[in-house]
Design a protein around this motif. Structure first.
Motif, short mmCIF file in Angstrom:
data_model
loop_
_atom_site.label_atom_id
_atom_site.label_comp_id
_atom_site.label_asym_id
_atom_site.label_seq_id
_atom_site.Cartn_x
_atom_site.Cartn_y
_atom_site.Cartn_z
N ALA A 45 0.82 -1.21 0.00
CA ALA A 45 0.00 0.00 0.00
C ALA A 45 0.85 1.27 0.00
O ALA A 45 0.32 2.37 -0.01
CB ALA A 45 -0.94 0.00 1.20
N GLY A 46 2.18 1.10 0.05
CA GLY A 46 3.07 2.27 0.07
C GLY A 46 3.06 3.00 1.39
O GLY A 46 3.35 4.19 1.46
N LEU A 47 2.73 2.28 2.47
CA LEU A 47 2.61 2.90 3.80
C LEU A 47 3.85 2.72 4.66
O LEU A 47 3.92 3.28 5.76
CB LEU A 47 1.42 2.30 4.56
N ALA A 48 4.83 1.93 4.20
CA ALA A 48 5.99 1.59 5.03
C ALA A 48 7.03 2.70 4.99
O ALA A 48 7.23 3.34 3.97
CB ALA A 48 6.60 0.28 4.56
N GLY A 49 7.68 2.90 6.14
CA GLY A 49 8.83 3.80 6.18
C GLY A 49 8.65 4.99 7.09
O GLY A 49 7.58 5.21 7.66
N PRO A 50 9.71 5.77 7.24
CA PRO A 50 9.69 6.94 8.11
C PRO A 50 8.52 7.87 7.78
O PRO A 50 8.21 8.10 6.62
CB PRO A 50 11.03 7.61 7.83
N GLY A 51 7.88 8.35 8.84
CA GLY A 51 6.73 9.23 8.68
C GLY A 51 5.45 8.50 8.37
O GLY A 51 4.40 9.12 8.23
N GLN A 52 5.53 7.17 8.26
CA GLN A 52 4.35 6.39 7.92
C GLN A 52 4.13 5.28 8.94
O GLN A 52 3.86 5.59 10.09
CB GLN A 52 4.50 5.84 6.50
N VAL A 53 4.23 4.02 8.51
CA VAL A 53 3.89 2.89 9.37
C VAL A 53 5.07 1.94 9.51
O VAL A 53 5.78 1.68 8.54
CB VAL A 53 2.67 2.12 8.81
N ARG A 54 5.25 1.42 10.71
CA ARG A 54 6.25 0.38 10.99
C ARG A 54 5.51 -0.82 11.56
O ARG A 54 4.68 -0.69 12.47
CB ARG A 54 7.28 0.89 11.98
N VAL A 55 5.80 -2.02 11.04
CA VAL A 55 5.22 -3.27 11.52
C VAL A 55 6.32 -4.02 12.24
O VAL A 55 7.37 -4.29 11.67
CB VAL A 55 4.67 -4.12 10.34
N ASN A 56 6.10 -4.35 13.53
CA ASN A 56 7.13 -5.00 14.34
C ASN A 56 6.64 -6.26 15.02
O ASN A 56 5.48 -6.36 15.41
CB ASN A 56 7.63 -4.07 15.44
N LYS A 57 7.60 -7.19 15.21
CA LYS A 57 7.38 -8.38 16.03
C LYS A 57 7.54 -7.97 17.49
O LYS A 57 8.32 -7.06 17.79
CB LYS A 57 8.43 -9.44 15.72
N ALA A 58 6.83 -8.64 18.35
CA ALA A 58 6.98 -8.40 19.79
C ALA A 58 6.97 -9.75 20.50
O ALA A 58 6.40 -10.72 20.01
CB ALA A 58 5.85 -7.53 20.32
N GLY A 59 7.59 -9.78 21.66
CA GLY A 59 7.47 -10.92 22.54
C GLY A 59 6.12 -10.81 23.24
O GLY A 59 5.23 -10.11 22.77
N CYS A 60 5.99 -11.46 24.35
CA CYS A 60 4.72 -11.47 25.07
C CYS A 60 4.26 -10.06 25.40
O CYS A 60 5.00 -9.27 26.01
CB CYS A 60 4.84 -12.29 26.34
N LEU A 61 3.02 -9.74 25.03
CA LEU A 61 2.41 -8.46 25.37
C LEU A 61 1.49 -8.59 26.57
O LEU A 61 0.80 -7.65 26.94
CB LEU A 61 1.66 -7.90 24.15
N ASP A 62 1.46 -9.78 27.17
CA ASP A 62 0.72 -10.07 28.41
C ASP A 62 -0.80 -9.91 28.26
O ASP A 62 -1.48 -9.52 29.20
CB ASP A 62 1.26 -9.20 29.55
N ARG A 63 -1.31 -10.23 27.07
CA ARG A 63 -2.76 -10.23 26.85
C ARG A 63 -3.16 -11.59 26.28
O ARG A 63 -4.01 -11.71 25.40
CB ARG A 63 -3.17 -9.12 25.86
N CYS A 64 -2.51 -12.65 26.77
CA CYS A 64 -2.63 -14.01 26.25
C CYS A 64 -4.08 -14.49 26.15
O CYS A 64 -4.44 -15.19 25.20
CB CYS A 64 -1.84 -14.98 27.10
#
Length: 112
Positions: A45-64
């Motif tokens: 969608a052309g949304l990635a990068g600075p000033g836009q959107v970042r998609v990241n992996k995370a470990g446990c967010l404690d909402r299992c």
């Protein structure tokens, strides 16, 4: 003094935690596949990068108990998703257009 603008407009974190002891975890609900889909959709969608959107992996967010979950900042909106169509809707509605997907909100009382 006014704070500097954020490096990313929005940041989405996907819990990819895998528990070895048999307790419920996001990894058991295709979280990696959802992360991969979100990352690909954001890029397409052309949304990635600075000033836009970042998609990241995370470990446990404690909402299992609500898993699988993802959270979007800076709004601190928590989502529970079921399938890849839900991920597509989060990308299109929230990440692209700033509209929260109400039907996918994680119930506030669900934690670990």
């Amino acid at each position: 003094m006014k704070p500097a603008p954020s490096y990313y407009q929005r940041h989405i974190f996907f819990c990819l935690n895998q528990r070895a002891n048999g307790e419920p975890c996001c990894a058991d609900h295709h979280a990696q596949e959802a992360f991969d889909r979100c990352k690909a959709q954001v890029k397409a969608a052309g949304l990635a990068g600075p000033g836009q959107v970042r998609v990241n992996k995370a470990g446990c967010l404690d909402r299992c108990a609500a898993g699988p979950v993802a959270v979007v900042y800076p709004e601190a909106v928590w989502y529970t998703y079921v399938d890849l169509n839900d991920i597509d809707e989060i990308v299109e509605s929230h990440l692209k257009n700033g509209r929260v997907v109400e039907r996918l909100l994680t119930p506030p009382h669900l934690g670990r």
